[in-house]
Design an enzyme around this catalytic site. Structure first.
Site, PDB file in Angstrom:
ATOM      1  N   SER A 165       0.868  -1.187   0.000  1.00  0.00           N
ATOM      2  CA  SER A 165       0.000   0.000   0.000  1.00  0.00           C
ATOM      3  C   SER A 165       0.897   1.227   0.000  1.00  0.00           C
ATOM      4  O   SER A 165       2.022   1.179   0.516  1.00  0.00           O
ATOM      5  CB  SER A 165      -0.878   0.024   1.252  1.00  0.00           C
ATOM      6  N   TYR A 182      -1.524  -0.880  10.316  1.00  0.00           N
ATOM      7  CA  TYR A 182      -1.653  -1.092   8.872  1.00  0.00           C
ATOM      8  C   TYR A 182      -0.452  -0.510   8.132  1.00  0.00           C
ATOM      9  O   TYR A 182       0.166  -1.180   7.299  1.00  0.00           O
ATOM     10  CB  TYR A 182      -2.957  -0.454   8.380  1.00  0.00           C
TER      11      TYR A 182
END
Ligand SMILES: NC(=O)c1ccc[n+]([C@@H]2O[C@H](COP(=O)([O-])OP(=O)(O)OC[C@H]3O[C@@H](n4cnc5c(N)ncnc54)[C@H](OP(=O)(O)O)[C@@H]3O)[C@@H](O)[C@H]2O)c1
Length: 290
Positions: A165, A182
């Site tokens: 990401s 995350y």
């Protein structure tokens, strides 16, 4: 002129004819779009993994109805929780039994996120996110290593793709919906992919990561809804004036898995319309709305 300008057999340059692929988190979102493209690029088998059997079955049914698939090509439902050692073993066994010749492509894509402010960010959230986004990715790659090695050659290596990401390259969401675990997990898998690229290259396996920006999926919908101006606001601030589309992710997957991408190893392909460089921060969450 040192180079032969004739790209031999250009028709196979972006083809995945006869390839066998496994996609974790392939039942919806980015994984499902990749599955569709891999099949339409000529693959013979694509195993669709996620935890829920019913959802995998539904995805497989839809994929197998796609027009123009190669004769005999099929998606196969392969439900399993990849964070669970027994689940992962079952997945590997299912694929091994059905495809004893090995596999060509592994897309380690299943992931999860969690948003909470710093002071309240729970241990359980950090553990859950790192477990799926890092530990399970490594375990999945290790367990499918022999199957990938069986099919990889000097001229046509097997391919591992890790879905990272942009949150692992820049700063993810901070504030009330902060995604500390995350962001850390995505930075970790991107660097894990680089390490594995060097280790597995000599075994004829490439390892690359993809770093998507915002794509509207189940995972991103909450964060997008809270962003300043919602989806439209995020799109407006993107240099390309839109969010990611399924085909943006799918196109990168096909390139990295095809003959055209055969010498790309240890790379991270960012697909965010240039948003990372435009803002210096990945999401413009309106704090007043949180
Ligand atoms: N969407 C974005 O904007 C965006 C941006 C950057 C990166 N990404 C990354 O892209 C990847 C896919 O995300 P997405 O947006 O497509 O999310 P999504 O729609 O929520 O899909 C996640 C997939 O992972 C599966 N999954 C979750 N836990 C699992 C487990 N323990 N074992 C096996 N499968 C599991 C889910 O199915 P079940 O619930 O049935 O298990 C689902 O198929 C993730 O790694 C995510 O971090 C997404």
């Amino acid at each position: 002129m040192d180079y032969d300008l004739n790209l031999h057999d250009f028709s196979s340059f972006f083809s995945l004819k006869g390839k066998i692929a496994v996609i974790t988190g392939g039942s919806r979102g980015l994984g499902l779009s990749a599955a569709s493209a891999i099949l339409q690029a000529g693959a013979s088998k694509v195993y669709i993994n996620s935890r829920k059997a019913g959802v995998c079955d539904a995805a497989v049914e839809a994929l197998n109805k796609l027009p123009g698939l190669a004769p005999g090509a099929k998606a196969i439902s392969a439900p399993a929780d990849v964070t669970n050692a027994d689940g992962l073993r079952q997945l590997v066994e299912l694929v091994k039994k059905d495809s004893p010749e090995g596999i060509d492509i592994l897309l380690a894509n299943a992931g999860a996120t969690w948003g909470a402010p710093f002071d309240e960010h729970p241990d359980a959230a950090i553990a859950k996110v790192l477990d799926l986004n890092v530990r399970a990715v490594f375990n999945t790659i290790r367990e499918f290593g022999p199957a990938l090695e069986r099919r990889g050659t000097l001229e046509d290596p097997s391919r591992i793709l890790v879905t990272g990401s942009v949150a692992g390259l820049g700063i993810g969401t901070v504030g009330k919906q902060a995604t500390f675990g995350y962001s850390a997990s995505k930075a970790a898998v991107i660097h894990l992919a680089r390490n594995l690229a060097v280790d597995l290259g000599p075994r004829h396996i490439t390892v690359n990561s993809i770093a998507p920006g915002f794509f509207p999926t189940k995972m991103s919908q909450g964060l997008l809804a809270m962003a300043d101006g919602g989806i439209a606001g995020v799109a407006k601030r993107n240099p390309m004036r839109r969010l990611g589309k399924p085909e943006d992710f799918a196109g990168a997957v096909v390139y990295l898995c095809a003959r055209a991408g055969g010498h790309v190893n240890g790379a991270t392909l960012t697909i965010d319309g240039g948003a990372m460089w435009a803002t210096g921060q990945l999401s413009s969450v309106n704090e007043s709305k949180l």
